[in-house]
Design an enzyme around this catalytic site. Structure first.
Site, mmCIF file in Angstrom:
data_model
loop_
_atom_site.group_PDB
_atom_site.id
_atom_site.type_symbol
_atom_site.label_atom_id
_atom_site.label_comp_id
_atom_site.label_asym_id
_atom_site.label_seq_id
_atom_site.Cartn_x
_atom_site.Cartn_y
_atom_site.Cartn_z
ATOM 1 N N GLU A 263 0.879 -1.169 0.000
ATOM 2 C CA GLU A 263 0.000 0.000 0.000
ATOM 3 C C GLU A 263 0.911 1.213 0.000
ATOM 4 O OE1 GLU A 263 -2.031 2.886 2.053
ATOM 5 O OE2 GLU A 263 -2.627 1.219 3.335
ATOM 6 N N CYS A 302 -2.718 8.242 3.961
ATOM 7 C CA CYS A 302 -2.598 7.624 2.642
ATOM 8 C C CYS A 302 -3.846 7.882 1.804
ATOM 9 C CB CYS A 302 -2.323 6.134 2.780
ATOM 10 S SG CYS A 302 -3.447 5.316 3.911
HETATM 11 P P1 NDP Z 1 9.253 4.368 3.848
HETATM 12 O O1 NDP Z 1 8.850 3.669 2.631
HETATM 13 O O2 NDP Z 1 10.635 4.887 3.934
HETATM 14 O O3 NDP Z 1 9.061 3.414 5.117
HETATM 15 C C1 NDP Z 1 7.918 2.637 5.306
HETATM 16 C C2 NDP Z 1 8.265 1.455 6.182
HETATM 17 O O4 NDP Z 1 9.249 0.649 5.539
HETATM 18 C C3 NDP Z 1 8.906 1.861 7.513
HETATM 19 O O5 NDP Z 1 8.503 0.961 8.508
HETATM 20 C C4 NDP Z 1 10.382 1.716 7.225
HETATM 21 O O6 NDP Z 1 11.140 1.535 8.386
HETATM 22 C C5 NDP Z 1 10.371 0.476 6.375
HETATM 23 N N1 NDP Z 1 11.556 0.309 5.559
HETATM 24 C C6 NDP Z 1 12.252 1.263 4.913
HETATM 25 N N2 NDP Z 1 13.268 0.693 4.251
HETATM 26 C C7 NDP Z 1 13.199 -0.633 4.481
HETATM 27 C C8 NDP Z 1 13.995 -1.751 4.092
HETATM 28 N N3 NDP Z 1 15.042 -1.613 3.302
HETATM 29 N N4 NDP Z 1 13.654 -2.963 4.533
HETATM 30 C C9 NDP Z 1 12.563 -3.135 5.335
HETATM 31 N N5 NDP Z 1 11.806 -2.114 5.747
HETATM 32 C C10 NDP Z 1 12.111 -0.879 5.313
HETATM 33 O O7 NDP Z 1 8.203 5.451 4.088
HETATM 34 P P2 NDP Z 1 8.166 6.566 5.211
HETATM 35 O O8 NDP Z 1 7.374 6.025 6.339
HETATM 36 O O9 NDP Z 1 9.491 7.139 5.552
HETATM 37 O O10 NDP Z 1 7.397 7.655 4.392
HETATM 38 C C11 NDP Z 1 7.994 8.202 3.244
HETATM 39 C C12 NDP Z 1 6.954 8.613 2.268
HETATM 40 O O11 NDP Z 1 6.110 7.513 1.951
HETATM 41 C C13 NDP Z 1 6.002 9.649 2.773
HETATM 42 O O12 NDP Z 1 6.533 10.923 2.696
HETATM 43 C C14 NDP Z 1 4.840 9.422 1.854
HETATM 44 O O13 NDP Z 1 5.059 10.063 0.640
HETATM 45 C C15 NDP Z 1 4.818 7.942 1.660
HETATM 46 N N6 NDP Z 1 3.873 7.277 2.532
HETATM 47 C C16 NDP Z 1 2.779 6.768 1.981
HETATM 48 C C17 NDP Z 1 1.860 6.141 2.761
HETATM 49 C C18 NDP Z 1 0.678 5.528 2.170
HETATM 50 O O14 NDP Z 1 -0.006 4.761 2.810
HETATM 51 N N7 NDP Z 1 0.320 5.828 0.942
HETATM 52 C C19 NDP Z 1 1.989 6.024 4.220
HETATM 53 C C20 NDP Z 1 3.207 6.599 4.700
HETATM 54 C C21 NDP Z 1 4.112 7.153 3.865
HETATM 55 P P3 NDP Z 1 12.010 2.745 8.992
HETATM 56 O O15 NDP Z 1 11.025 3.777 9.395
HETATM 57 O O16 NDP Z 1 12.678 2.126 10.147
HETATM 58 O O17 NDP Z 1 12.909 3.188 7.905
#
Ligand code: NDP
Length: 688
Positions: A263, A302
């Site tokens: 998602e 989201c």
């Molecule tokens: P990320 O994609 O960076 O992170 C989402 C999740 O993935 C976090 O739990 C993160 O952990 C984890 N993650 C990141 N890298 C890895 C990896 N290599 N292996 C396993 N897990 C990983 O999103 P963010 O939360 O930082 O948000 C960034 C952008 O994403 C926002 O600005 C927005 O644009 C979008 N977003 C969209 C959403 C939606 O539902 N449409 C919801 C939230 C964000 P960790 O935090 O420890 O890095």
């Protein structure tokens, strides 16, 4: 004032049965409003392969041994326990930048979702460990070889990698269907707000309600965990499309065909119908909804509205109304009196959103707000990640590619004018797949064109209208019973959707064999499986009743007088029952026929056992079909077979489903249906 500062703590992961610190201190996580450190997060040194194995070995068998109703009961107990502790969660939630209403969506919305799964699981799933899917498929003429599709729980774990914006809901909406399916979970919250998730998991573990290993938590990176996933595991991801794509193509996920639900970014649209001009209820509802979606959770949802699609003729009025409303959004400390919107979750997020606004400015102009100036009602602009709402307008929306590609994950939306409805739907589709879109109109033709035009590109479509204004849950609220997820850019995943979400963690299998063998697998009687006759089955309590207990009744002849009497008594004088000539002219009948409901009533008269006994009530019938016409002089007989038994937890009774088949003197099936009854667990009832 924001929550009183207390010393930052080092977050622990709950893995392999104990709370465990990472080997290092890890980076500090800051209070979104004050910049004070709240916690440090690190997971280095954890044995991630052992985490997966612990879930599979310690909890998997225990969860699978429980019935759906046992698991639903477990979720209900957990949801109620969490609800009683909610104030502690709210206090911590303020640190993420969430106001009390924001926290309500996250905390009580999350717990409510868990409770809904508990209640739906109890009502919509059988009290068994296996689900059937669809009808029995006959594979032989003599019914000696058939097939039944079943769902059984995966024997691995579900790894839930969550986003930072909903640290509680994001976890609970995923673990509820997973646990109901009978699959253990490993939750990895986004680091930024992991302290709130950690607190909730701590309280969950303390309740002792879940079997050990059913819920594990990793605070910090997941290290090499994904290297160890197998085809029996599932991975769900919420976050950025970039990370999602990276994880989806992880070698172990690809090699083992691991179920991966994603998602990701979604450029959700709201469309104002051409009829919804200024002054109509729909126009006002639209303004309210767009402003609410932009400012709730500071636009970090989201499902938030990113693209505001409106008739060009309404652009000026709409811009003015939104500018006015957004200008009144009091920005400040999340827990301060009068605050309507809190800060973003972190400085990094604010920087990110400001960068995205600059990208949007290449094709759109700002018509309300200023991304670089902060106007606060409370708090310190130098310390918190504050950003006032920003509304842009792209006058040439089809040429404004960035608006359909760039997600500014904050209080930001862009107005897109259209000249005809075809353009409006085309603009919505240019998001290349979204979680949700809404259309505000009071015109049924507009609804039909828009909904059918955009539905293939969306997981959910909401119609905003004066008729539903009071009860509508709104554009941005995913609901436990509805599908959440979207195609294409939105990730292609699907979550929740009521019991559909439970099946995501189960394997569908076509099981082929003799009916009595299939019945042994599902615990459900099917045509051709074993039957036993003897005592009238209505004399048996749940303690005595068995699948396959059967009654074959005496016969009853249907007469002209019966049909005349029934017609006059009920008022059902439909011509097919009353007028021989008219009945004969009907392509389905050769003469006057008996009423279907008369046949079902005679059947009840044939199969009931009239004396007080363990059968407490008849609460309905399912799948009633009248298959062969009944003419005067035909003789009816009923075969009633116990098909499914569902004892109800914490009650003195349960539900019993009976297969009811009515045949005529030629053996032709006249009617077929399931009779649904409530039956006492013991009979006579135990005194006291
Ligand atoms: P990320 O994609 O960076 O992170 C989402 C999740 O993935 C976090 O739990 C993160 O952990 C984890 N993650 C990141 N890298 C890895 C990896 N290599 N292996 C396993 N897990 C990983 O999103 P963010 O939360 O930082 O948000 C960034 C952008 O994403 C926002 O600005 C927005 O644009 C979008 N977003 C969209 C959403 C939606 O539902 N449409 C919801 C939230 C964000 P960790 O935090 O420890 O890095």
């Amino acid at each position: 004032m924001n929550a009183p500062a207390r010393p930052p703590r080092r977050l622990e992961s709950y893995v392999c049965g104990s709370w465990t610190l990472g080997a290092k201190e890890g980076p500090a996580l800051l209070d979104a409003a004050t910049g004070d450190p709240v916690a440090y997060v690190d997971s280095s040194g954890l044995d991630f392969a052992a985490v997966l194995e612990h879930g599979r070995r310690a909890a998997g068998p225990k969860l699978r041994a429980m019935s759906f109703h046992d698991r639903a009961g477990m979720l209900k107990a957990l949801g109620l326990a969490l609800m009683a502790m909610k104030e502690e969660f709210y206090a911590e939630s303020f640190r993420t930048g969430a106001t009390r209403p924001d926290g309500w969506v996250d905390i009580e919305g999350g717990i409510g979702t868990m409770l809904t799964f508990a209640s739906k699981g109890r009502r919509e799933l059988p009290n068994s460990r296996v689900l059937t899917d669809g009808d029995v498929e006959l594979l032989s003429k003599d019914n000696s070889f058939s097939a039944q599709h079943i769902y059984s729980p995966l024997q691995g774990v579900a790894v839930h990698i969550n986003a930072y914006n909903f640290p509680v809901w994001g976890m609970l909406e995923k673990i509820a269907p997973t646990l109901l399916a009978g699959v253990p979970c490993v939750v990895k919250p986004a680091s930024q707000t992991a302290y709130l998730t950690e607190l909730v998991v701590r309280r969950i573990i303390e309740t002792g309600i879940l079997p050990e290993g059913a819920l594990q938590l990793i605070c910090g990176s997941v290290g090499d965990l994904l290297d160890h996933v197998t085809g029996q595991d599932a991975v769900t991801f919420t976050g950025s499309a970039w990370t999602g794509r990276k994880l989806k193509s992880h070698p172990a996920i690809v090699a083992n065909s691991v179920r991966f639900t994603m998602e990701a970014d979604s450029l959700n649209a709201a469309i104002l119908g051409p009829d919804a001009v200024a002054g109509t209820p729909e126009f006002d509802l639209f303004v309210k909804e767009v402003a609410r979606e932009m400012t709730s959770k500071a636009g970090q949802k989201c499902t938030a509205i990113r693209r505001v699609i409106a008739p060009r003729a309404q652009l000026e009025a709409l811009t003015a109304a939104l500018r006015d409303r957004l200008g009144k959004t009091a920005l400040g400390l999340p827990d301060a009196e009068g605050t309507r919107m809190g800060p973003l979750a972190s400085y990094e997020q604010r920087n990110e959103v400001r960068d995205r606004i600059r990208e949007l400015q290449a094709v759109a102009e700002i018509v309300a707000g200023d991304p670089d100036a902060v106007t606060l009602r409370s708090g310190d602009a130098a310390k918190g990640a504050y950003l006032n709402p920003v509304l842009l307008c792209a006058d040439r929306p089809f040429a404004a590619a960035a608006v359909h590609e760039v997600e500014a994950f904050g209080p930001v939306a862009t107005l897109l004018p259209y000249d005809d409805l075809g353009e409006a739907t085309e603009l919505a589709r240019m998001g290349k797949g979204s979680l949700v879109s809404s259309v505000f109109t009071d015109d049924k033709r507009v609804v039909e064109e828009v909904v059918l035009g955009v539905a293939p590109f969306h997981g959910r479509v909401m119609i905003g209208n004066r008729l539903s204004a009071k009860s509508s849950t709104g554009h941005g609220s995913p609901l436990a019973g509805l599908v959440h997820g979207g195609p294409g850019r939105a990730g292609g995943g699907e979550e929740m959707g009521g019991m559909r979400g439970v099946r995501h963690y189960m394997q569908r299998t076509a099981v082929q064999g003799a009916p009595r063998m299939l019945s042994a697998v599902t615990g459900r009687w099917i045509e051709g499986a074993d039957t036993q006759q003897g005592v009238h089955p209505f004399r048996k309590s749940l303690a005595e009743l068995q699948i396959g207990d059967q009654l074959v009744t005496a016969t009853r002849v249907v007469t002209l007088e019966d049909v005349e009497h029934f017609a006059q008594f009920t008022g059902d004088t439909f011509y097919a029952h009353m007028d021989a000539e008219a009945a004969k002219a009907n392509p389905f009948f050769d003469d006057r026929v008996a009423h279907g409901y008369l046949i079902a009533s005679f059947a009840a008269g044939l199969f009931v056992e009239p004396n007080p006994g363990p059968v407490l009530a008849n609460y309905g019938v399912d799948n009633l079909r009248f298959l062969t016409p009944v003419y005067f002089g035909d003789s009816l007989q009923v075969r009633l077979t116990c098909k499914e038994i569902n004892p109800r937890a914490n009650a003195e009774h349960g539900e019993v489903r009976w297969d009811s088949q009515i045949t005529n003197q030629h053996g032709a099936v006249v009617a077929q249906y399931d009779v649904l009854t409530m039956v006492a667990k013991v009979w006579p009832p135990v005194a006291g």
